[in-house]
Design a protein around this motif. Structure first.
Motif, PDB file in Angstrom:
ATOM      1  N   THR A 161       0.770  -1.111   0.129  1.00 22.05           N
ATOM      2  CA  THR A 161       0.015  -0.068  -0.100  1.00 22.05           C
ATOM      3  C   THR A 161       0.962   1.140   0.047  1.00 22.05           C
ATOM      4  O   THR A 161       1.679   1.296   0.836  1.00 22.05           O
ATOM      5  N   PRO A 162       0.844   2.070  -0.953  1.00 17.64           N
ATOM      6  CA  PRO A 162       1.387   3.453  -1.054  1.00 17.64           C
ATOM      7  C   PRO A 162       1.478   4.182   0.177  1.00 17.64           C
ATOM      8  O   PRO A 162       0.114   4.400   0.611  1.00 17.64           O
ATOM      9  N   GLN A 163       2.417   4.655   0.799  1.00 19.50           N
ATOM     10  CA  GLN A 163       2.240   5.801   1.829  1.00 19.50           C
ATOM     11  C   GLN A 163       3.720   6.647   2.034  1.00 19.50           C
ATOM     12  O   GLN A 163       4.766   6.154   2.338  1.00 19.50           O
ATOM     13  N   GLU A 164       3.636   7.845   1.664  1.00 17.89           N
ATOM     14  CA  GLU A 164       4.538   9.015   1.697  1.00 17.89           C
ATOM     15  C   GLU A 164       5.831   8.541   1.351  1.00 17.89           C
ATOM     16  O   GLU A 164       6.814   8.409   1.876  1.00 17.89           O
ATOM     17  N   GLY A 165       5.888   8.141  -0.097  1.00 20.43           N
ATOM     18  CA  GLY A 165       7.178   7.768  -0.820  1.00 20.43           C
ATOM     19  C   GLY A 165       7.613   6.333  -0.439  1.00 20.43           C
ATOM     20  O   GLY A 165       8.766   6.304  -0.769  1.00 20.43           O
ATOM     21  N   SER A 166       6.668   5.700   0.133  1.00 17.40           N
ATOM     22  CA  SER A 166       7.025   4.222   0.449  1.00 17.40           C
ATOM     23  C   SER A 166       6.066   3.385   0.192  1.00 17.40           C
ATOM     24  O   SER A 166       4.833   3.955  -0.163  1.00 17.40           O
ATOM     25  N   TYR A 167       5.936   2.041   0.543  1.00 17.68           N
ATOM     26  CA  TYR A 167       4.977   0.832   0.326  1.00 17.68           C
ATOM     27  C   TYR A 167       5.034   0.185   1.756  1.00 17.68           C
ATOM     28  O   TYR A 167       6.005   0.217   2.335  1.00 17.68           O
ATOM     29  N   VAL A 168       3.732  -0.011   2.405  1.00 20.59           N
ATOM     30  CA  VAL A 168       3.688  -0.849   3.591  1.00 20.59           C
ATOM     31  C   VAL A 168       3.106  -2.026   3.051  1.00 20.59           C
ATOM     32  O   VAL A 168       2.013  -2.274   2.398  1.00 20.59           O
ATOM     33  N   VAL A 169       3.983  -3.182   3.025  1.00 21.47           N
ATOM     34  CA  VAL A 169       3.832  -4.366   2.467  1.00 21.47           C
ATOM     35  C   VAL A 169       3.422  -5.555   3.836  1.00 21.47           C
ATOM     36  O   VAL A 169       3.967  -5.469   4.632  1.00 21.47           O
ATOM     37  N   ALA A 222       6.797 -10.477  -5.383  1.00 21.94           N
ATOM     38  CA  ALA A 222       5.515 -10.063  -6.215  1.00 21.94           C
ATOM     39  C   ALA A 222       4.470  -9.525  -5.063  1.00 21.94           C
ATOM     40  O   ALA A 222       4.153 -10.243  -4.095  1.00 21.94           O
ATOM     41  N   VAL A 223       4.173  -8.464  -5.445  1.00 23.68           N
ATOM     42  CA  VAL A 223       2.977  -7.709  -4.745  1.00 23.68           C
ATOM     43  C   VAL A 223       1.841  -7.258  -5.512  1.00 23.68           C
ATOM     44  O   VAL A 223       2.036  -6.925  -6.560  1.00 23.68           O
ATOM     45  N   ILE A 224       0.684  -6.832  -4.709  1.00 25.27           N
ATOM     46  CA  ILE A 224      -0.403  -6.364  -5.304  1.00 25.27           C
ATOM     47  C   ILE A 224      -0.390  -4.747  -4.775  1.00 25.27           C
ATOM     48  O   ILE A 224      -0.412  -4.375  -3.793  1.00 25.27           O
ATOM     49  N   THR A 225      -0.371  -3.889  -6.027  1.00 22.26           N
ATOM     50  CA  THR A 225      -0.309  -2.412  -5.702  1.00 22.26           C
ATOM     51  C   THR A 225      -1.375  -1.691  -6.300  1.00 22.26           C
ATOM     52  O   THR A 225      -1.515  -0.714  -6.054  1.00 22.26           O
ATOM     53  N   GLY A 226      -2.142  -2.443  -7.082  1.00 23.85           N
ATOM     54  CA  GLY A 226      -3.543  -1.870  -7.523  1.00 23.85           C
ATOM     55  C   GLY A 226      -4.571  -2.896  -7.181  1.00 23.85           C
ATOM     56  O   GLY A 226      -4.745  -3.255  -6.081  1.00 23.85           O
ATOM     57  N   LYS A 227      -5.610  -3.070  -8.299  1.00 21.43           N
ATOM     58  CA  LYS A 227      -6.667  -3.818  -7.969  1.00 21.43           C
ATOM     59  C   LYS A 227      -6.143  -5.342  -8.009  1.00 21.43           C
ATOM     60  O   LYS A 227      -5.054  -5.665  -8.430  1.00 21.43           O
ATOM     61  N   SER A 228      -7.139  -6.210  -7.444  1.00 18.84           N
ATOM     62  CA  SER A 228      -6.494  -7.782  -7.097  1.00 18.84           C
ATOM     63  C   SER A 228      -6.536  -8.420  -8.520  1.00 18.84           C
ATOM     64  O   SER A 228      -7.147  -7.940  -9.656  1.00 18.84           O
ATOM     65  N   GLY A 229      -5.346  -9.080  -8.604  1.00 15.46           N
ATOM     66  CA  GLY A 229      -5.407  -9.890 -10.202  1.00 15.46           C
ATOM     67  C   GLY A 229      -4.026  -9.438 -10.715  1.00 15.46           C
ATOM     68  O   GLY A 229      -3.325  -8.675 -10.234  1.00 15.46           O
ATOM     69  N   VAL A 278       7.718  -1.516   5.862  1.00 12.95           N
ATOM     70  CA  VAL A 278       7.859  -0.280   5.088  1.00 12.95           C
ATOM     71  C   VAL A 278       9.019  -0.400   4.086  1.00 12.95           C
ATOM     72  O   VAL A 278      10.095  -0.648   4.492  1.00 12.95           O
ATOM     73  N   VAL A 279       8.804  -0.319   2.791  1.00 13.40           N
ATOM     74  CA  VAL A 279       9.810  -0.507   1.592  1.00 13.40           C
ATOM     75  C   VAL A 279       9.840   0.966   0.941  1.00 13.40           C
ATOM     76  O   VAL A 279       8.745   1.242   0.449  1.00 13.40           O
ATOM     77  N   PRO A 280      10.858   1.406   0.684  1.00  9.33           N
ATOM     78  CA  PRO A 280      10.936   2.835  -0.045  1.00  9.33           C
ATOM     79  C   PRO A 280      10.354   2.473  -1.534  1.00  9.33           C
ATOM     80  O   PRO A 280      10.693   1.449  -1.987  1.00  9.33           O
ATOM     81  N   ALA A 281       9.784   3.579  -2.005  1.00 13.05           N
ATOM     82  CA  ALA A 281       9.330   3.433  -3.505  1.00 13.05           C
ATOM     83  C   ALA A 281      10.614   3.154  -4.431  1.00 13.05           C
ATOM     84  O   ALA A 281      10.232   2.569  -5.656  1.00 13.05           O
ATOM     85  N   ALA A 282      11.740   3.410  -4.106  1.00 19.99           N
ATOM     86  CA  ALA A 282      12.954   3.290  -5.058  1.00 19.99           C
ATOM     87  C   ALA A 282      13.101   1.722  -5.393  1.00 19.99           C
ATOM     88  O   ALA A 282      14.015   1.268  -6.017  1.00 19.99           O
ATOM     89  N   ASN A 283      12.631   0.974  -4.450  1.00 22.23           N
ATOM     90  CA  ASN A 283      12.629  -0.684  -4.500  1.00 22.23           C
ATOM     91  C   ASN A 283      11.824  -1.057  -5.259  1.00 22.23           C
ATOM     92  O   ASN A 283      11.844  -2.452  -5.638  1.00 22.23           O
ATOM     93  N   LEU A 284      11.042  -0.467  -6.021  1.00 19.86           N
ATOM     94  CA  LEU A 284      10.025  -0.956  -7.143  1.00 19.86           C
ATOM     95  C   LEU A 284      10.747  -1.179  -8.396  1.00 19.86           C
ATOM     96  O   LEU A 284      11.665  -0.489  -8.605  1.00 19.86           O
TER      97      LEU A 284
END
Length: 536
Positions: free
Chosen positions: A284-292, A311-318, A358-364
């Motif tokens: 889930t996006p959160q202030e320049g990071s993602y919460v996994v 592999a993670v879900i960042t949008g809708k499922s699927g 919490v994972v930084p967005a730069a890790n995408l």
């Protein structure tokens, strides 16, 4: 090039070429041929095995009957070559003049035809190693690479793997040596990542160099060892190399390619394996990071990996909402525990738990919500890698069966003289050589296409190759078990090389896509192409 058994025998004798040992005659050996005073000759060296009778796998009576003479041939019926490597210094009391392992090696070299390579057990290596040296695929650069990889495997992996194959991770020094040789870098396929490692690339590096690398390492016959030494670069780091940002590549790749850090691919979940679109681990996006938050299961190398391509879900499922993300093992909210997979301790299979990590967005890795396409490309490469390893493990079963059938006697003749055994050997040869041709053909296609073209054209074919390779492996494991009998299940005996291969055959039928799922995917592609292109 010595045959592998001679090379293994030589390992334990490296400090002893006969210098400093008394020369012993066969007449003197014959004086020590009774219970409690038993000397035997193996490959020109004389061993005092008087205290070994109670532990001998053939029993005290067999050892006493063999005492006082040359037991080289009989030795191979009961023991793997590493037994002498282990006990040579303790038991060797002399040397027969003019004998020793170097004599057998010289005979082997004298019998070798120009261009031949390896042990020369028929079909124990691919055809281009043996009589059929002319190949449309392999060039001098591949031959030089093959020699390098085999020399490394013979010197660094085969002699020592029995000491660490049940450990919780592979030896760090060994992995770092592989890094210095450029082997870890070569596991991602072309182009060679020269800017991220110090080891120079093989000349004209292509997918056949990668194929040779996996094939030679898989000669160890142990799925856990293969996975421990190859899995991370082959299926984890390759995703960063193909799709990661320049910053991410510079940050992660040098340490992994040097063997200083481990990386793992984290796709499967407790309730989603081959069904990649069913993943539920969410970022889930959160202030320049993602919460996994979520779990992963069956993650090879997961118990000691420093990084996870996840592999993670960042949008809708699927599949439309899937992304790939690099997650470091030292982040808060991450934990792992061991998943017990029989015979695979060293590959470190793990259950991963991300609890608000919490994972930084730069890790995408690549673009958000484009992970499914990236995963499918990565799967094609993974299935190619798995297919190569599967096929060599099948060939290990075939090679060891041929050697054993020429030594073991029943009803007064060797197994090789029984028609039923010859039929089993023939069935294995047919299956292995047909599959080798298919595998090399697809490797050639991969060499002639860019990644986008390959991804659109060969995904279904590689899936079928993976299925067939695991079925060939299963066939050979079954037939070698019938040939070896109980020795196929005996740890540390004459079947020590095929015992793990037989035990672990199921481990290659599920990873990178279960057989039924792969078959269905390929069949659906058949009908899709037929509707689009065929004249029906």
């Amino acid at each position: 090039m010595q045959d592998s058994e001679t090379a293994l025998l030589a390992v334990g004798m490296a400090a002893c070429d006969g210098t400093g040992l008394p020369e012993v005659t066969m007449a003197e050996v014959a004086k020590h041929g009774r219970d409690g005073d038993a000397w035997i000759v193996v490959e020109g060296f004389v061993y005092d095995v008087s205290a070994f009778a109670e532990m001998h796998p053939g029993g005290r009576r067999w050892l006493v009957e063999a005492a006082g003479g040359d037991a080289s041939d009989a030795f191979k019926l009961y023991h793997s070559p590493r037994v002498l490597a282990k006990y040579h210094d303790r038991l060797c009391v002399g040397v027969i003049k003019g004998a020793g392992p170097e004599v057998g090696a010289a005979r082997l070299e004298a019998a070798r035809l120009p261009g031949m390579f390896g042990d020369q057990v028929p079909y124990g290596d691919p055809a281009w190693y043996q009589r059929l040296t002319n190949s449309p695929y392999y060039k001098e650069t591949h031959k030089r690479w093959r020699e390098r990889v085999r020399a490394f495997t013979e010197a660094e992996i085969l002699p020592t793997m029995h000491e660490w194959c049940e450990d919780s991770k592979p030896p760090a020094e060994l992995v770092q040596k592989m890094g210095r040789e450029g082997f870890l870098a070569a596991m991602m396929g072309p182009p060679y990542p020269a800017e991220y490692c110090d080891a120079p690339a093989p000349e004209d590096f292509d997918y056949f160099h990668e194929l040779i690398l996996y094939d030679e390492i898989a000669r160890c016959g142990h799925a856990g060892v293969i996975a421990a030494l190859t899995n991370g670069p082959a299926i984890g780091l390759s995703a960063i190399f193909r799709f990661g940002s320049d910053e991410l590549k510079r940050r992660i790749m040098p340490d992994v390619l040097a063997g200083r850090k481990f990386i793992a691919l984290a796709i499967s979940e407790p309730n989603a394996g081959s069904d990649v679109a069913g993943l539920t681990t969410r970022a889930t996006p959160q202030e320049g990071s993602y919460v996994v938050t979520g779990q992963k299961k069956w993650i090879t190398n997961g118990m000691y990996a420093d990084y996870f391509v996840t592999a993670v879900i960042t949008g809708k499922s699927g599949m439309q909402g899937m992304s790939l993300m690099l997650i470091e093992a030292d982040r808060d909210g991450f934990s792992r525990r061991k998943v017990n997979v029989r015979g695979s301790n060293v590959s470190g299979t793990a259950f991963l738990d991300f609890d608000g990590c919490v994972v930084p967005a730069a890790n995408l890795i690549g673009r958000e919500n484009h992970g499914f396409r990236q995963t499918m490309w990565n799967f094609s490469h993974e299935r190619f890698y798995v297919s190569v390893c599967c096929l060599r493990l099948a060939r290990v079963c075939l090679e060891e069966s041929i050697k054993y059938a020429m030594r073991r006697k029943t009803w007064g003749k060797t197994l090789s003289e029984h028609q039923s055994i010859r039929m089993k050997i023939a069935a294995m040869v047919r299956a292995v050589e047909q599959q080798q041709c298919w595998l090399e053909f697809i490797a050639f296609q991969m060499c002639t296409m860019d990644h986008a073209e390959a991804n659109s054209k060969i995904g279904d074919i590689v899936s079928l190759i993976k299925v067939q390779s695991s079925k060939v492996y299963e066939l050979c494991a079954r037939e070698t078990t019938q040939i070896f009998g109980g020795n196929a299940l005996y740890i540390g005996g004459v079947g020590s090389k095929i015992e793990p291969a037989v035990l672990q055959v199921k481990a290659y039928q599920i990873p990178a896509g279960a057989e039924d799922v792969m078959d269905d995917f390929a069949a659906r592609t058949v009908f899709k192409l037929a509707r689009k292109y065929a004249k029906l």
